[in-house]
Enzyme design. Structure first.
Site, short mmCIF file in Angstrom:
data_model
loop_
_atom_site.label_atom_id
_atom_site.label_comp_id
_atom_site.label_asym_id
_atom_site.label_seq_id
_atom_site.Cartn_x
_atom_site.Cartn_y
_atom_site.Cartn_z
N GLY A 16 -10.53 -33.35 -14.04
CA GLY A 16 -11.11 -33.71 -12.75
C GLY A 16 -10.86 -35.16 -12.39
O GLY A 16 -11.71 -35.82 -11.78
N VAL A 67 -10.56 -25.84 -15.11
CA VAL A 67 -11.18 -25.89 -16.44
C VAL A 67 -12.07 -24.69 -16.74
O VAL A 67 -12.42 -24.46 -17.89
CB VAL A 67 -12.00 -27.20 -16.66
CG1 VAL A 67 -11.11 -28.43 -16.59
CG2 VAL A 67 -13.18 -27.31 -15.70
N ASN A 89 -14.51 -34.60 -17.80
CA ASN A 89 -15.14 -35.24 -16.64
C ASN A 89 -15.34 -34.26 -15.48
O ASN A 89 -16.26 -34.45 -14.69
CB ASN A 89 -14.29 -36.43 -16.20
CG ASN A 89 -14.66 -36.90 -14.82
OD1 ASN A 89 -15.65 -37.62 -14.63
ND2 ASN A 89 -13.91 -36.47 -13.80
N SER A 147 -24.97 -36.21 -17.66
CA SER A 147 -25.73 -36.81 -16.56
C SER A 147 -27.17 -37.06 -16.98
O SER A 147 -27.76 -36.28 -17.74
CB SER A 147 -25.71 -35.85 -15.37
OG SER A 147 -26.61 -36.29 -14.38
N TYR A 160 -27.85 -27.34 -12.88
CA TYR A 160 -26.96 -28.47 -13.22
C TYR A 160 -27.51 -29.20 -14.45
O TYR A 160 -26.76 -29.51 -15.38
CB TYR A 160 -26.88 -29.41 -12.02
CG TYR A 160 -26.06 -30.67 -12.24
CD1 TYR A 160 -24.67 -30.63 -12.33
CD2 TYR A 160 -26.69 -31.91 -12.34
CE1 TYR A 160 -23.93 -31.79 -12.52
CE2 TYR A 160 -25.96 -33.07 -12.53
CZ TYR A 160 -24.58 -33.00 -12.62
OH TYR A 160 -23.85 -34.16 -12.80
N ALA A 162 -29.38 -27.97 -16.77
CA ALA A 162 -29.19 -27.09 -17.93
C ALA A 162 -27.75 -27.15 -18.42
O ALA A 162 -27.49 -27.22 -19.63
CB ALA A 162 -29.57 -25.66 -17.56
N ALA A 163 -26.81 -27.13 -17.48
CA ALA A 163 -25.39 -27.14 -17.86
C ALA A 163 -25.03 -28.45 -18.55
O ALA A 163 -24.33 -28.46 -19.58
CB ALA A 163 -24.53 -26.93 -16.62
N LYS A 164 -25.49 -29.57 -17.99
CA LYS A 164 -25.14 -30.87 -18.58
C LYS A 164 -25.82 -31.04 -19.95
O LYS A 164 -25.21 -31.60 -20.86
CB LYS A 164 -25.57 -32.01 -17.63
CG LYS A 164 -24.70 -32.12 -16.39
CD LYS A 164 -23.26 -32.46 -16.74
CE LYS A 164 -22.44 -32.94 -15.56
NZ LYS A 164 -21.00 -33.05 -15.88
N1 LIG Z 1 -21.50 -38.66 -8.82
C1 LIG Z 1 -22.63 -38.84 -9.52
O1 LIG Z 1 -23.62 -39.42 -9.03
C2 LIG Z 1 -22.71 -38.34 -10.93
C3 LIG Z 1 -23.87 -38.58 -11.67
C4 LIG Z 1 -23.95 -38.16 -12.99
C5 LIG Z 1 -22.89 -37.46 -13.54
N2 LIG Z 1 -21.78 -37.22 -12.79
C6 LIG Z 1 -20.68 -36.47 -13.42
O2 LIG Z 1 -19.50 -37.26 -13.39
C7 LIG Z 1 -18.37 -36.40 -13.31
C8 LIG Z 1 -17.47 -36.82 -12.16
O3 LIG Z 1 -18.22 -36.80 -10.95
P1 LIG Z 1 -17.65 -37.40 -9.59
O4 LIG Z 1 -18.82 -37.90 -8.83
O5 LIG Z 1 -16.49 -38.27 -9.85
O6 LIG Z 1 -17.20 -36.04 -8.87
P2 LIG Z 1 -16.13 -35.80 -7.70
O7 LIG Z 1 -16.58 -34.52 -7.06
O8 LIG Z 1 -15.96 -37.01 -6.85
O9 LIG Z 1 -14.77 -35.54 -8.50
C9 LIG Z 1 -14.67 -34.45 -9.40
C10 LIG Z 1 -13.23 -34.00 -9.49
O10 LIG Z 1 -13.25 -32.86 -10.39
C11 LIG Z 1 -12.41 -31.86 -9.86
N3 LIG Z 1 -12.85 -30.55 -10.32
C12 LIG Z 1 -13.98 -29.88 -9.95
N4 LIG Z 1 -14.01 -28.68 -10.53
C13 LIG Z 1 -12.90 -28.59 -11.32
C14 LIG Z 1 -12.37 -27.58 -12.15
N5 LIG Z 1 -13.00 -26.41 -12.28
N6 LIG Z 1 -11.20 -27.82 -12.82
C15 LIG Z 1 -10.56 -29.00 -12.67
N7 LIG Z 1 -11.00 -29.99 -11.86
C16 LIG Z 1 -12.16 -29.78 -11.19
C17 LIG Z 1 -12.58 -31.98 -8.34
O11 LIG Z 1 -11.46 -31.40 -7.67
C18 LIG Z 1 -12.68 -33.49 -8.14
O12 LIG Z 1 -11.43 -34.10 -7.87
C19 LIG Z 1 -18.91 -34.99 -13.19
O13 LIG Z 1 -18.95 -34.36 -14.44
C20 LIG Z 1 -20.33 -35.20 -12.68
O14 LIG Z 1 -21.17 -34.12 -12.98
C21 LIG Z 1 -21.65 -37.66 -11.52
#
Ligand SMILES: NC(=O)c1ccc[n+]([C@@H]2O[C@H](COP(=O)([O-])OP(=O)(O)OC[C@H]3O[C@@H](n4cnc5c(N)ncnc54)[C@H](O)[C@@H]3O)[C@@H](O)[C@H]2O)c1
Length: 258
Positions: A16, A67, A89, A147, A160, A162-164
């Site tokens: 991602g 993924v 990620n 998260s 969400y 639960a998954a994390k």
């Molecule tokens: N944004 C937040 O506030 C936040 C907070 C805590 C944790 N997170 C975690 O950080 C990570 C990144 O978040 P982000 O904010 O950069 O998200 P984002 O949505 O900006 O980017 C995520 C990327 O992952 C790709 N993606 C989604 N599903 C996919 C799949 N099945 N296979 C391959 N690629 C896939 C998407 O196309 C996207 O480009 C995630 O795991 C998210 O849960 C984010």
């Protein structure tokens, strides 16, 4: 004499990483010398991310797969000849208006699926596919982006959370199995980030949810993709060989550790 994180000769798959947190991590791993594999669902985003890293002088390839599908993950990792570093990620953080973001008592089982598929099964798929290559090599670094929602709890995000939390538990279980093969497995637990997913909320100066959130952070700004990137590079490096099975909060002081 300076201290540098050296990832030369290591291939790092960041799932991602076409945008957001993953792209920030991929840039930093490439700057430290790793050959980075940009993965995303979107070819367009992955190509743009790879172009940006190449322009910065980094070694980079793309590998677009979903993924959530074990068969395609396994094939992709085999085609790469294995990876030394895996950063899990890819996730769907459940942006404002995301279906399924409601009190758990009002959800249906179908609402849980998208969160579990990506944030839990996606991580399990990638870890399972990467491990045999790492075991054969006697070296591996796995970093999973989890998260604070799963670590501490967040309302309207039950599935969400639960998954994390499940992904974080996988880290601890697998870390116990693979340490003897020179493989470390850790989590980075993020607070609220400013990424394309949440941009709508942060770019509106009157957004009450954003204001309320920031009051809970000692460092009063949302996280930037560069914030977890340095720690990820360190955990990915040979320097971090005695650190495994841990969860590191990167959250502007949202929670206080002991
Ligand atoms: N944004 C937040 O506030 C936040 C907070 C805590 C944790 N997170 C975690 O950080 C990570 C990144 O978040 P982000 O904010 O950069 O998200 P984002 O949505 O900006 O980017 C995520 C990327 O992952 C790709 N993606 C989604 N599903 C996919 C799949 N099945 N296979 C391959 N690629 C896939 C998407 O196309 C996207 O480009 C995630 O795991 C998210 O849960 C984010």
């Amino acid at each position: 004499m300076g201290l540098a994180i050296e990832l030369d000769g290591l291939r790092a798959l960041v799932t991602g990483s076409g945008q957001g947190v993953g792209l920030g991590i991929a840039r930093t791993l490439a700057a430290a010398g790793a050959e980075v594999v940009i993965n995303d669902l979107s070819d367009e985003r992955a190509t743009a991310a790879a172009d940006a890293i190449r322009a910065e002088g980094g070694k980079v390839v793309t590998s677009c797969f979903d993924v959530t599908r074990y068969d395609v993950v396994e094939t992709a990792v085999k085609q790469l000849g294995g990876v030394d570093v895996l950063v899990n990620n890819a996730g769907n953080a459940g942006g404002v208006g995301w279906p399924g973001m409601k009190p758990f008592a009002e959800t249906e089982p179908a609402d849980w699926e998208p969160f579990l598929r990506v944030n839990l099964y996606g991580v399990m798929n990638c870890v399972r596919a990467a491990l045999p290559h790492m075991i054969a090599k006697g070296y591996g670094r796995i970093v999973t982006i989890v998260s604070d929602a799963g670590r501490i709890g967040e309302s309207h995000m039950g599935a969400y959370c639960a998954a994390k939390a499940g992904a974080a538990g996988l880290t601890r279980g697998v870390a116990r199995e693979v340490g003897r093969h020179g493989i470390t497995v850790n989590n980075i637990s993020l607070g609220t980030m400013r990424t394309p997913m949440s941009e709508g909320m942060w770019s509106n100066p009157d957004n009450q949810q954003a204001k309320a959130l920031l009051r809970q952070y000692m460092i009063r700004r949302p996280g930037d993709p560069s914030d977890p990137a340095g720690l990820t590079a360190y955990l990915a490096s040979p320097m971090a060989s005695w650190i495994t099975g841990q969860t590191f909060p990167v959250n502007g002081g949202y929670s206080v550790g002991q």
